[in-house]
Write an enzyme that holds these catalytic residues in place. Structure first.
Site, PDB file in Angstrom:
ATOM      1  N   GLU A 199       0.829  -1.221   0.000  1.00  0.00           N
ATOM      2  CA  GLU A 199       0.000   0.000   0.000  1.00  0.00           C
ATOM      3  C   GLU A 199       0.857   1.262   0.000  1.00  0.00           C
ATOM      4  O   GLU A 199       0.425   2.315  -0.442  1.00  0.00           O
ATOM      5  CB  GLU A 199      -0.926   0.018   1.222  1.00  0.00           C
ATOM      6  CG  GLU A 199      -2.177  -0.806   1.049  1.00  0.00           C
ATOM      7  CD  GLU A 199      -3.254  -0.526   2.104  1.00  0.00           C
ATOM      8  OE1 GLU A 199      -2.954   0.098   3.139  1.00  0.00           O
ATOM      9  OE2 GLU A 199      -4.404  -0.957   1.892  1.00  0.00           O
ATOM     10  N   HIS A 223       9.549 -26.675  -1.043  1.00  0.00           N
ATOM     11  CA  HIS A 223       9.044 -27.816  -1.816  1.00  0.00           C
ATOM     12  C   HIS A 223       7.943 -27.393  -2.777  1.00  0.00           C
ATOM     13  O   HIS A 223       7.192 -28.219  -3.266  1.00  0.00           O
ATOM     14  CB  HIS A 223       8.549 -28.901  -0.857  1.00  0.00           C
ATOM     15  CG  HIS A 223       9.649 -29.418   0.016  1.00  0.00           C
ATOM     16  ND1 HIS A 223      10.315 -30.595  -0.222  1.00  0.00           N
ATOM     17  CD2 HIS A 223      10.247 -28.861   1.108  1.00  0.00           C
ATOM     18  CE1 HIS A 223      11.254 -30.759   0.696  1.00  0.00           C
ATOM     19  NE2 HIS A 223      11.236 -29.713   1.518  1.00  0.00           N
ATOM     20  N   LYS A 256     -13.881  -0.009  -3.998  1.00  0.00           N
ATOM     21  CA  LYS A 256     -14.982   0.375  -3.103  1.00  0.00           C
ATOM     22  C   LYS A 256     -16.064   1.117  -3.882  1.00  0.00           C
ATOM     23  O   LYS A 256     -17.253   0.872  -3.703  1.00  0.00           O
ATOM     24  CB  LYS A 256     -14.469   1.262  -1.966  1.00  0.00           C
ATOM     25  CG  LYS A 256     -13.601   0.535  -0.954  1.00  0.00           C
ATOM     26  CD  LYS A 256     -13.250   1.448   0.188  1.00  0.00           C
ATOM     27  CE  LYS A 256     -12.248   0.827   1.132  1.00  0.00           C
ATOM     28  NZ  LYS A 256     -11.710   1.773   2.084  1.00  0.00           N
TER      29      LYS A 256
HETATM   30  O1  PA5 Z   1      -3.518   1.185   5.821  1.00  0.00           O
HETATM   31  C1  PA5 Z   1      -4.650   1.648   5.700  1.00  0.00           C
HETATM   32  O2  PA5 Z   1      -4.888   2.845   5.896  1.00  0.00           O
HETATM   33  C2  PA5 Z   1      -5.817   0.742   5.302  1.00  0.00           C
HETATM   34  O3  PA5 Z   1      -5.388  -0.582   5.163  1.00  0.00           O
HETATM   35  C3  PA5 Z   1      -6.910   0.815   6.364  1.00  0.00           C
HETATM   36  O4  PA5 Z   1      -6.376   0.514   7.610  1.00  0.00           O
HETATM   37  C4  PA5 Z   1      -8.066  -0.136   6.068  1.00  0.00           C
HETATM   38  O5  PA5 Z   1      -8.626   0.143   4.811  1.00  0.00           O
HETATM   39  C5  PA5 Z   1      -9.150  -0.039   7.134  1.00  0.00           C
HETATM   40  O6  PA5 Z   1      -9.600   1.273   7.275  1.00  0.00           O
HETATM   41  P1  PA5 Z   1     -10.422   1.770   8.523  1.00  0.00           P
HETATM   42  O7  PA5 Z   1      -9.552   1.722   9.727  1.00  0.00           O
HETATM   43  O8  PA5 Z   1     -10.822   3.178   8.188  1.00  0.00           O
HETATM   44  O9  PA5 Z   1     -11.608   0.867   8.658  1.00  0.00           O
END
Ligand code: PA5
Length: 392
Positions: free
Chosen positions: A264, A285, A385
């Site tokens: 990310e 393996h 989303k």
């Molecule tokens: O690293 C990030 O920001 C994302 O992976 C969020 O943590 C994830 O989408 C969950 O978001 P939220 O805490 O708003 O539910």
């Protein structure tokens, strides 16, 4: 923690690239120091005693805590929880991680199970709007409403969210639930030292030790920058995949945590090293064949744990055998044209994991800057989303 980025790497590296990216050190340090989302560099952990009080209350009322969250609101605590919980020994108190799937069979089994046990909920979402988290919370809360009185529920729901905004914060204000905060200047995947992770982790390890280790690791800027330079140079040399390798089965979720952190942070604008992971010796393996003789797009980072609980088999310590295999695999892969980094931990403890986790935060952030992307956003996650929203 000892980082070796030379022994099994040097001969593969293009020194001109290393020089080019190393020259950006001061610029990258300054970018991090002035970033809006750098709260994880010096997080405020003054709430730790509150966490311990709520943990004690939950333990006295329930035999199970359901932690509901996904992505950065889930992986850090799940990673360390699975590392610090025994493989087989039944625990008096159980933590269940939910909210990461829309599988109806998983959900219906979970709901049926929760009808049979005394449980509490910790719902974790910075935004308060994440679909998987909201759906799971709503389903589990209904079970709670059938079993407990309103007053009782007030003691059993703990919400971790934004300090002021969002549905969950509103719920805290309206219902009077216990709550913790994910600060504005710390994004999900960098939130290990917030209540989002420290509260669930308080059930299985000494969070004060984890915090001490973290504050050690966050000092290792120079090492982290050197690691980031190697990653960036490897990418330019066509090594676009980093394979994180562990020899410990209970590091499985830690590898998932690393994949999210780097995936990310860097994967934007058509660039980024693709993070994958393997558990040895199992995967030797299967994918081991590809690493040894397949497409040379991979470099590897090996976790090497010096000391583990001993297990004598025919007069030999099994961990020594595991390390011998690890060293042999590194040599074999290097001979097959795969550059390797070795990260050695003295032992698996909250302190060493705090240290190495903070170190990886630095590596990821520096790496993001060296790829000229914003290390702290994840705009690509929004695309699926909005596609879902348009079909609902
Ligand atoms: O690293 C990030 O920001 C994302 O992976 C969020 O943590 C994830 O989408 C969950 O978001 P939220 O805490 O708003 O539910």
């Amino acid at each position: 923690m000892k980082l070796d980025i030379t022994t099994y790497m040097d001969k593969f590296l293009d020194k001109e690239l290393v020089k080019k990216y190393s020259s950006r050190k001061m610029d990258v340090f300054q970018k991090l120091d002035t970033a809006d989302m750098n709260g994880w560099l010096a997080p405020d952990v003054s709430f730790v005693d509150d966490i311990l009080k709520v943990r004690d209350r939950v333990r006295s009322q329930s035999s199970c805590l359901v932690v509901i969250g996904i992505g950065g609101s889930f992986l850090g605590s799940c990673a360390l929880y699975s590392m610090f919980t025994p493989y087989f020994k039944e625990q008096d108190f159980k933590v269940i991680f939910a909210g990461t799937t829309l599988s109806s069979s998983y959900m219906s089994e979970l709901l049926e199970y929760l009808e049979t046990v005394d449980f509490s909920i910790n719902v974790i979402s910075k935004s308060g709007t994440t679909m998987e988290t909201s759906l799971t919370y709503s389903a589990i809360k209904k079970v709670m409403e059938k079993k407990y009185s309103r007053e009782d529920i007030k003691e059993r729901i703990i919400i971790t969210t934004d300090p002021v905004k969002g549905n969950l914060r509103r719920e805290v204000e309206e219902e009077g639930y216990s709550s913790f905060v994910i600060p504005d200047n710390i994004g999900g995947r960098y939130s290990l030292l917030t209540a989002a992770h420290l509260f669930p982790l308080s059930f299985c390890l000494d969070i004060k030790e984890l915090i001490e280790g973290y504050f050690e690791g966050i000092k290792r800027r120079d090492d982290a920058f050197s690691y980031a330079v190697i990653r960036r140079s490897m990418f330019d040399q066509g090594k676009v995949v980093e394979n994180f390798v562990t020899y410990e089965n209970n590091f499985y979720y830690y590898m998932e945590w690393l994949k999210q952190l780097f995936g990310e942070t860097e994967g934007k604008n058509g660039v980024g090293v693709f993070p994958v992971s393997m558990i040895h010796t199992r995967d030797l393996h299967s994918l081991g064949q590809f690493i040894q003789e397949g497409n040379k797009i991979i470099y590897e980072t090996f976790f090497r744990i010096k000391k583990m609980k001993s297990c004598d088999i025919d007069g030999k310590d099994l961990h020594d055998m595991n390390l011998l295999v690890e060293d042999s695999v590194i040599s074999a892969h290097v001979s097959g044209g795969v550059p390797c980094i070795v990260l050695e931990l003295d032992e698996v403890s909250p302190r060493t994991l705090g240290e190495v986790s903070a170190f990886f935060f630095l590596v990821a952030a520096f790496s993001g800057y060296l790829f000229d992307v914003d290390p702290f956003n994840q705009p690509g996650v929004e695309v699926y989303k909005s596609e879902v929203r348009s079909r609902l």
